[in-house]
Design an enzyme around this catalytic site. Structure first.
Site, PDB file in Angstrom:
ATOM      1  N   ARG A 135      62.011  10.133  19.274  1.00 14.16           N
ATOM      2  CA  ARG A 135      63.278   9.369  19.164  1.00 14.16           C
ATOM      3  C   ARG A 135      63.032   7.965  19.601  1.00 14.16           C
ATOM      4  NH1 ARG A 135      66.071  14.303  19.541  1.00 14.16           N
ATOM      5  NH2 ARG A 135      66.390  15.190  17.555  1.00 14.16           N
ATOM      6  N   LYS A 157      63.238  -5.739  13.374  1.00 14.53           N
ATOM      7  CA  LYS A 157      62.778  -5.305  12.092  1.00 14.53           C
ATOM      8  C   LYS A 157      61.632  -4.930  11.969  1.00 14.53           C
ATOM      9  CE  LYS A 157      65.832  -8.311   9.253  1.00 14.53           C
ATOM     10  NZ  LYS A 157      65.738  -9.191   7.979  1.00 14.53           N
ATOM     11  N   GLU A 199      56.600 -19.635   7.448  1.00 18.49           N
ATOM     12  CA  GLU A 199      57.554 -19.337   8.311  1.00 18.49           C
ATOM     13  C   GLU A 199      58.249 -20.364   9.253  1.00 18.49           C
ATOM     14  OE1 GLU A 199      59.178 -16.386   7.506  1.00 18.49           O
ATOM     15  OE2 GLU A 199      57.705 -14.959   7.010  1.00 18.49           O
ATOM     16  N   LYS A 241      64.792 -17.786  16.869  1.00 19.80           N
ATOM     17  CA  LYS A 241      64.590 -16.597  16.099  1.00 19.80           C
ATOM     18  C   LYS A 241      65.549 -15.777  17.050  1.00 19.80           C
ATOM     19  CE  LYS A 241      63.039 -12.783  14.000  1.00 19.80           C
ATOM     20  NZ  LYS A 241      62.257 -12.290  13.024  1.00 19.80           N
ATOM     21  N   GLU A 251      71.772  -7.925  10.937  1.00 13.92           N
ATOM     22  CA  GLU A 251      71.841  -8.992   9.740  1.00 13.92           C
ATOM     23  C   GLU A 251      73.190  -8.642   9.108  1.00 13.92           C
ATOM     24  OE1 GLU A 251      68.091  -9.535   7.784  1.00 13.92           O
ATOM     25  OE2 GLU A 251      69.168  -9.231   5.753  1.00 13.92           O
ATOM     26  N   ARG A 255      72.246 -13.629  10.763  1.00 11.30           N
ATOM     27  CA  ARG A 255      70.727 -13.463  10.536  1.00 11.30           C
ATOM     28  C   ARG A 255      70.194 -13.527   9.254  1.00 11.30           C
ATOM     29  NH1 ARG A 255      66.965  -8.805  13.707  1.00 11.30           N
ATOM     30  NH2 ARG A 255      65.076  -9.224  12.828  1.00 11.30           N
ATOM     31  N   ASN A 259      66.331 -15.172   5.929  1.00 15.66           N
ATOM     32  CA  ASN A 259      65.564 -14.625   4.814  1.00 15.66           C
ATOM     33  C   ASN A 259      65.448 -15.881   3.731  1.00 15.66           C
ATOM     34  OD1 ASN A 259      65.289 -11.944   5.755  1.00 15.66           O
ATOM     35  ND2 ASN A 259      67.459 -11.696   4.872  1.00 15.66           N
ATOM     36  N   HIS A 262      62.807 -15.643   0.838  1.00 19.19           N
ATOM     37  CA  HIS A 262      62.119 -14.182   0.947  1.00 19.19           C
ATOM     38  C   HIS A 262      62.629 -13.570  -0.351  1.00 19.19           C
ATOM     39  CE1 HIS A 262      61.000 -15.303   4.927  1.00 19.19           C
ATOM     40  NE2 HIS A 262      60.504 -13.952   5.280  1.00 19.19           N
ATOM     41  N   HIS A 266      59.679 -11.758  -1.769  1.00 20.25           N
ATOM     42  CA  HIS A 266      59.433 -10.448  -1.816  1.00 20.25           C
ATOM     43  C   HIS A 266      59.128  -9.758  -3.181  1.00 20.25           C
ATOM     44  CE1 HIS A 266      61.473  -9.442   2.529  1.00 20.25           C
ATOM     45  NE2 HIS A 266      60.209  -9.972   2.485  1.00 20.25           N
ATOM     46  N   HIS A 279      51.856 -12.775   2.524  1.00 21.10           N
ATOM     47  CA  HIS A 279      53.616 -12.800   2.743  1.00 21.10           C
ATOM     48  C   HIS A 279      54.036 -14.227   2.921  1.00 21.10           C
ATOM     49  CE1 HIS A 279      57.645 -11.776   4.276  1.00 21.10           C
ATOM     50  NE2 HIS A 279      57.381 -12.600   5.014  1.00 21.10           N
TER      51      HIS A 279
HETATM   52  P1  NAD Z   1      48.652  -9.149   8.782  1.00 26.84           P
HETATM   53  O1  NAD Z   1      49.247  -8.355   9.983  1.00 26.84           O
HETATM   54  O2  NAD Z   1      47.807  -9.016   7.723  1.00 26.84           O
HETATM   55  O3  NAD Z   1      47.479 -10.306   9.402  1.00 26.84           O
HETATM   56  C1  NAD Z   1      46.678 -11.369   8.840  1.00 26.84           C
HETATM   57  C2  NAD Z   1      45.301 -11.048   8.795  1.00 26.84           C
HETATM   58  O4  NAD Z   1      44.730 -11.675  10.138  1.00 26.84           O
HETATM   59  C3  NAD Z   1      44.816  -9.785   9.067  1.00 26.84           C
HETATM   60  O5  NAD Z   1      43.463  -9.501   8.236  1.00 26.84           O
HETATM   61  C4  NAD Z   1      44.564  -9.446  10.371  1.00 26.84           C
HETATM   62  O6  NAD Z   1      43.549  -8.302  10.729  1.00 26.84           O
HETATM   63  C5  NAD Z   1      44.163 -10.842  10.849  1.00 26.84           C
HETATM   64  N1  NAD Z   1      44.214 -11.261  12.163  1.00 26.84           N
HETATM   65  C6  NAD Z   1      45.240 -10.895  12.966  1.00 26.84           C
HETATM   66  N2  NAD Z   1      45.012 -11.585  14.173  1.00 26.84           N
HETATM   67  C7  NAD Z   1      44.022 -12.208  14.010  1.00 26.84           C
HETATM   68  C8  NAD Z   1      43.387 -13.258  15.060  1.00 26.84           C
HETATM   69  N3  NAD Z   1      43.896 -13.516  16.114  1.00 26.84           N
HETATM   70  N4  NAD Z   1      42.189 -13.613  14.672  1.00 26.84           N
HETATM   71  C9  NAD Z   1      41.681 -13.411  13.416  1.00 26.84           C
HETATM   72  N5  NAD Z   1      42.261 -12.466  12.668  1.00 26.84           N
HETATM   73  C10 NAD Z   1      43.331 -12.021  12.886  1.00 26.84           C
HETATM   74  O7  NAD Z   1      49.557 -10.527   8.199  1.00 26.84           O
HETATM   75  P2  NAD Z   1      50.901 -11.445   8.748  1.00 26.84           P
HETATM   76  O8  NAD Z   1      50.811 -12.694   8.002  1.00 26.84           O
HETATM   77  O9  NAD Z   1      50.828 -11.378  10.320  1.00 26.84           O
HETATM   78  O10 NAD Z   1      52.195 -10.359   8.658  1.00 26.84           O
HETATM   79  C11 NAD Z   1      52.585 -10.131   7.523  1.00 26.84           C
HETATM   80  C12 NAD Z   1      53.494  -9.175   7.437  1.00 26.84           C
HETATM   81  O11 NAD Z   1      54.626  -9.392   8.271  1.00 26.84           O
HETATM   82  C13 NAD Z   1      54.103  -8.619   6.227  1.00 26.84           C
HETATM   83  O12 NAD Z   1      54.070  -7.176   5.824  1.00 26.84           O
HETATM   84  C14 NAD Z   1      55.609  -8.807   6.203  1.00 26.84           C
HETATM   85  O13 NAD Z   1      56.388  -8.356   5.563  1.00 26.84           O
HETATM   86  C15 NAD Z   1      55.660  -8.736   7.701  1.00 26.84           C
HETATM   87  N6  NAD Z   1      56.859  -9.647   8.320  1.00 26.84           N
HETATM   88  C16 NAD Z   1      57.846  -8.959   9.080  1.00 26.84           C
HETATM   89  C17 NAD Z   1      58.876  -9.760   9.613  1.00 26.84           C
HETATM   90  C18 NAD Z   1      59.847  -8.754  10.334  1.00 26.84           C
HETATM   91  O14 NAD Z   1      60.793  -9.496  10.935  1.00 26.84           O
HETATM   92  N7  NAD Z   1      59.485  -7.742  10.830  1.00 26.84           N
HETATM   93  C19 NAD Z   1      58.959 -11.103   9.492  1.00 26.84           C
HETATM   94  C20 NAD Z   1      57.884 -11.683   8.945  1.00 26.84           C
HETATM   95  C21 NAD Z   1      56.835 -10.973   8.190  1.00 26.84           C
HETATM   96  N1  GLY Z   2      62.077 -12.177   9.171  1.00 22.60           N
HETATM   97  C1  GLY Z   2      63.566 -12.069   8.937  1.00 22.60           C
HETATM   98  C2  GLY Z   2      64.179 -11.555  10.010  1.00 22.60           C
HETATM   99  O1  GLY Z   2      63.698 -11.037  11.161  1.00 22.60           O
HETATM  100  O2  GLY Z   2      65.560 -11.493  10.035  1.00 22.60           O
END
Ligand code: NAD
Ligand code: GLY
Length: 385
Positions: A135, A157, A199, A241, A251, A255, A259, A262, A266, A279
């Site tokens: 939990r 999130k 972003e 942020k 949200e 918040r 999006n 997005h 998405h 993404h």
């Molecule tokens: P990712 O996590 O897939 O990373 C992209 C690539 O970079 C991967 O191959 C990873 O191994 C590599 N990598 C990471 N750090 C590195 C570094 N320093 N040097 C070399 N390679 C490196 O992609 P991302 O763009 O970071 O994240 C996308 C994800 O984040 C999506 O699933 C999206 O939905 C999510 N997201 C979530 C939120 C949230 O609020 N929770 C907000 C935006 C995006």
């Molecule tokens: N990335 C959108 C949020 O954090 O609300």
């Protein structure tokens, strides 16, 4: 809705501390070069548990795993590293369950830290695991991509994808600490860095014309990872942020501006099977399209759309029209979490630095998608010259 203020940017070597003011769940975002070597000390300062699970993938482990593990060991932590695949498929119930199995098998306790070391995929999956195991166990986000450093590691999130849609399963779960080491971006492939810039541009459109203008003037330096420009970008984005999340953690209202781009983004990711577009690339397409939708609805001048398109393009991101059939895109959008009362809501820019959130009727969405879509084949794919 706007966010405008003067932002102090730390100089080289200084640590920038940005608070996320969430009463009993408050935490800091720390930004500093070489912070990866200080993960252990930062966690030890909480005087909580003395064991840590580092969740990462093979790419990030190869680059930074040893440094982080060493720093944890130096600070007295018993550490194990868990590896998940390096792709969006790791954000699935299958891998959520597999990581939980490992924690159970290793008898991790309530005080065990989960250290999410990597990009948004690792952060979202790791955060969800931390929220569910016993939990809730303490979570440290150590983001290593631009997307993760400016967005996904902050705000709680967490979650995984479902085949019917992006991020459909998850929880709000705040970390105890976010540690941003800008130097980690030096090893990021150019495509991933560009994806993060979507972003970054988003923050300018939703809240600050001044920041948007800064990006217009400095995009070339930003793309070259110029240290002062990068520090300013990270600080501005993290502050915005933090401020939005502190005001509306779950949200309910404000918040939603985060999006921007997005809803369509998405849908594009889902239709591409999380393969063709990253993404940030899908968000770039979504931002330009949303700006066009705002213009079609008479909410914004064409100049707003043109400036957004130009900046997105200058960052090397796609500005193309969604390459799927309008009806398929609409179906995918209906699965979005932001659908309420069967209405699809969009974040629409009325000026640079100013957005509104409002429902748009399906006929209007289809009209905008049709005017924006080239001819598609029966599977919803389009061929391009
Ligand atoms: P990712 O996590 O897939 O990373 C992209 C690539 O970079 C991967 O191959 C990873 O191994 C590599 N990598 C990471 N750090 C590195 C570094 N320093 N040097 C070399 N390679 C490196 O992609 P991302 O763009 O970071 O994240 C996308 C994800 O984040 C999506 O699933 C999206 O939905 C999510 N997201 C979530 C939120 C949230 O609020 N929770 C907000 C935006 C995006
Ligand atoms: N990335 C959108 C949020 O954090 O609300």
């Amino acid at each position: 809705m706007t966010v405008q203020r003067h932002i102090e940017v730390p100089t080289e070597g200084e640590v920038s501390r940005i608070p996320v003011a969430l009463s009993d769940r408050a935490y800091d975002i720390l930004i500093q070069d070489s912070l990866l070597d200080g993960v252990g000390d930062r966690l030890a300062a909480f005087h909580a548990g003395q064991s840590a699970v580092v969740l990462t993938n093979s790419t990030v482990r190869r680059l930074y795993g040893t440094r982080v593990k060493r720093s944890l060991c130096r600070a007295g932590f018993k550490t194990v590293t868990l590896i998940v695949p390096d792709n969006e498929q790791a954000k699935s119930l299958k891998w959520f369950s597999a990581v939980l199995d490992e924690l159970v098998k290793r008898r991790c306790e309530r005080s065990t830290w989960l250290v999410a070391l990597g990009g948004g995929v690792i952060g979202d999956l790791g955060g969800f695991v931390a929220s569910a195991y016993l939990r809730g166990i303490p979570l440290a986000q150590v983001p290593t991509t631009l997307v993760a450093q400016v967005d996904s590691s902050i705000g709680g999130k967490t979650g995984v994808n479902h085949r019917m849609g992006k991020n459909l399963i998850g929880a709000f779960y705040q970390p105890k600490l976010v540690l941003v080491d800008p130097a980690a971006l030096c090893t990021l492939p150019a495509r991933d860095y560009r994806a993060g810039m979507a972003e970054v541009i988003k923050y300018g459109v939703i809240g600050s014309e001044g920041f948007f203008e800064f990006l217009e003037a400095h995009m070339e330096k930003a793309m070259g990872l110029d240290p002062p420009v990068l520090r300013k970008i990270l600080t501005c984005c993290c502050r915005t942020k933090a401020e939005v999340v502190a005001e509306d953690e779950r949200e309910g209202d404000r918040r939603r501006i985060l999006n921007f781009g997005h809803t369509l983004g998405h849908a594009v990711e889902t239709l591409s099977g999380y393969r063709r577009y990253q993404h940030g690339e899908a968000v770039a397409i979504g931002m330009v399209w949303a700006a066009g939708l705002a213009r079609c609805l008479g909410l914004a001048e064409i100049d707003v759309e043109n400036r957004i398109r130009a900046l997105v393009s200058c960052a090397g991101l796609p500005v193309e029209r969604p390459p799927y059939r309008p009806a398929a895109v609409l179906r995918a959008m209906r699965q979005d979490k932001k659908v309420s009362d069967k209405h699809i809501h969009f974040v629409l820019p009325t000026a640079i630095g100013k957005v509104v959130v409002q429902p748009v009727s399906e006929p209007d969405i289809l009209m905008a998608l049709r005017t924006a879509s080239p001819r598609a084949d029966r599977d919803g794919r389009v061929s391009r010259p």
